[in-house]
Design an enzyme around this catalytic site. Structure first.
Site, PDB file in Angstrom:
ATOM      1  N   HIS A  12       0.987  -1.218   0.077  1.00 23.46           N
ATOM      2  CA  HIS A  12       0.032   0.101  -0.125  1.00 23.46           C
ATOM      3  C   HIS A  12       0.826   1.368  -0.097  1.00 23.46           C
ATOM      4  O   HIS A  12       1.880   1.479   0.646  1.00 23.46           O
ATOM      5  CB  HIS A  12      -0.773  -0.041   1.110  1.00 23.46           C
ATOM      6  N   GLU A  14       0.814   4.144   1.422  1.00 22.60           N
ATOM      7  CA  GLU A  14       0.924   4.518   2.850  1.00 22.60           C
ATOM      8  C   GLU A  14       2.050   3.792   3.523  1.00 22.60           C
ATOM      9  O   GLU A  14       2.688   4.416   4.137  1.00 22.60           O
ATOM     10  CB  GLU A  14      -0.407   4.570   3.531  1.00 22.60           C
ATOM     11  N   SER A  62      -7.910   0.912   0.676  1.00 25.36           N
ATOM     12  CA  SER A  62      -7.785   0.229   1.728  1.00 25.36           C
ATOM     13  C   SER A  62      -8.961   0.390   2.783  1.00 25.36           C
ATOM     14  O   SER A  62      -9.532  -0.410   2.985  1.00 25.36           O
ATOM     15  CB  SER A  62      -6.523   0.466   2.607  1.00 25.36           C
TER      16      SER A  62
END
Length: 336
Positions: free
Chosen positions: A136, A138, A236
């Protein structure tokens, strides 16, 4: 859907809060304001937020989406480049500086807070555990704040049970901001049981918007025949809302991007529909889905509200002099 020419009744439990959060508002506003101030093209590294509707809308205004900075031609090195709301590793602004690029960092302030918490752990000599999902953006950004070998990713309870700290180092943890509150709590319980001296972050890592949206879905899910979450497959926080709906009593939960994606052949007979949207999904898409059901059912709206959100994150100083029109702000706020 219809009986003897009459529409079947359908209760839509509409969650609140839903949709755009303050960090997403800010990121989109940064791109819109940069286009206003500097003109197109404005480059954006990675999707500014995970939503096709938003990305396409910005592309129409003159944004150019890239995955890496080396995709920016040398002839355009004076053009602005915006970093996405998910955050980036330290290597990215360093590369931008090395190429003398003008960049605007749209990282959500709450993601930046997690970066600072991770760096604080490291300053105190702790090995950092990041609870999150591999790949992901992040997570890539947060892990990229620290030197290699000083941070480890924990994705599951099994990871928490099998993790071995390097050389008995003291430990501290942070989490991705968009995780399931329940799943994260279970992983942290395992870690704390195994490592009693594990240091928590100075403040909660899972952001208020994630928690609020999950709470509202949890309230609306019991007894719902179908629960729809408006969001992108790579979002997400949207995928976590689907999981929360299923765990909280909805007979079935689906992630859809917009009304055109509704699988009418699979929906079947329903009397109660739960509806929410991930933090990067604009309200216009929620309204579009309500309208699609209203064309087939006699719809009544029932609100499932658990919190009010009034947070506003200002854009950086370089863009605060830009005056946005009402149409610009409607787009920024997800209204169209």
């Amino acid at each position: 859907m219809a009986t003897n020419g009459h529409k079947q009744a359908l209760t839509v439990r509409l969650c609140g809060p839903r949709g755009f959060c303050a960090g997403v508002d800010r990121a989109i506003q940064i791109v819109v304001a940069a286009l206003k101030k500097y003109g197109p093209p404005v480059y954006v590294r990675h999707e500014i937020v995970h939503n096709r509707y938003v990305v396409e809308g910005l592309r129409e205004r003159g944004a150019v989406f890239i995955e890496e900075l080396d995709e920016i031609p040398d002839a355009h090195r004076d053009r602005p480049v915006v970093f996405s709301a998910h955050g980036v590793p330290k290597s990215v602004p360093a590369q931008a500086q090395a190429r003398d690029l003008f960049y605007l960092d749209a990282t959500c302030p709450l993601v930046s807070k997690v970066h600072k918490q991770a760096m604080r752990h490291q300053r105190h000599g702790r090995h950092v555990l990041l609870v999150g999902h591999a790949g992901h953006p992040e997570v890539i950004g947060t892990m990229g704040q620290l030197p290699e070998g000083t941070i480890s990713l924990i994705e599951t309870v099994e990871d928490a049970e099998s993790f071995r700290p390097p050389d008995g180092a003291p430990l501290g943890y942070v989490t991705q901001t968009t995780l399931s509150v329940e799943d994260t709590a279970e992983i942290i319980r395992v870690l704390e049981a195994r490592f009693p001296d594990l240091q928590a972050p100075a403040a909660e890592s899972i952001c208020y918007a994630t928690t609020n949206r999950q709470d509202a879905v949890r309230k609306a899910a019991p007894g719902a025949d179908l629960f729809l979450i408006v969001g992108a497959p790579n979002s997400s926080n949207s995928r976590r809302l689907v999981e929360v709906a299923e765990r909280s009593g909805a007979r079935r939960a689906l992630l859809v991007q917009r009304a055109a994606d509704l699988p009418w052949d699979e929906i079947g007979e329903i009397a109660v529909l739960g509806l929410s949207a991930g933090a990067s999904a604009p309200e216009v898409l929620v309204e579009e889905i309500i309208d699609a059901f209203a064309a087939r059912y006699q719809v009544s709206i029932e609100l499932a509200v658990t919190a009010e959100e009034n947070e506003v994150f200002p854009v950086m100083r370089a863009l605060r002099d830009v005056e946005l029109t009402r149409a610009d702000m409607a787009f920024v706020n997800g209204a169209g």
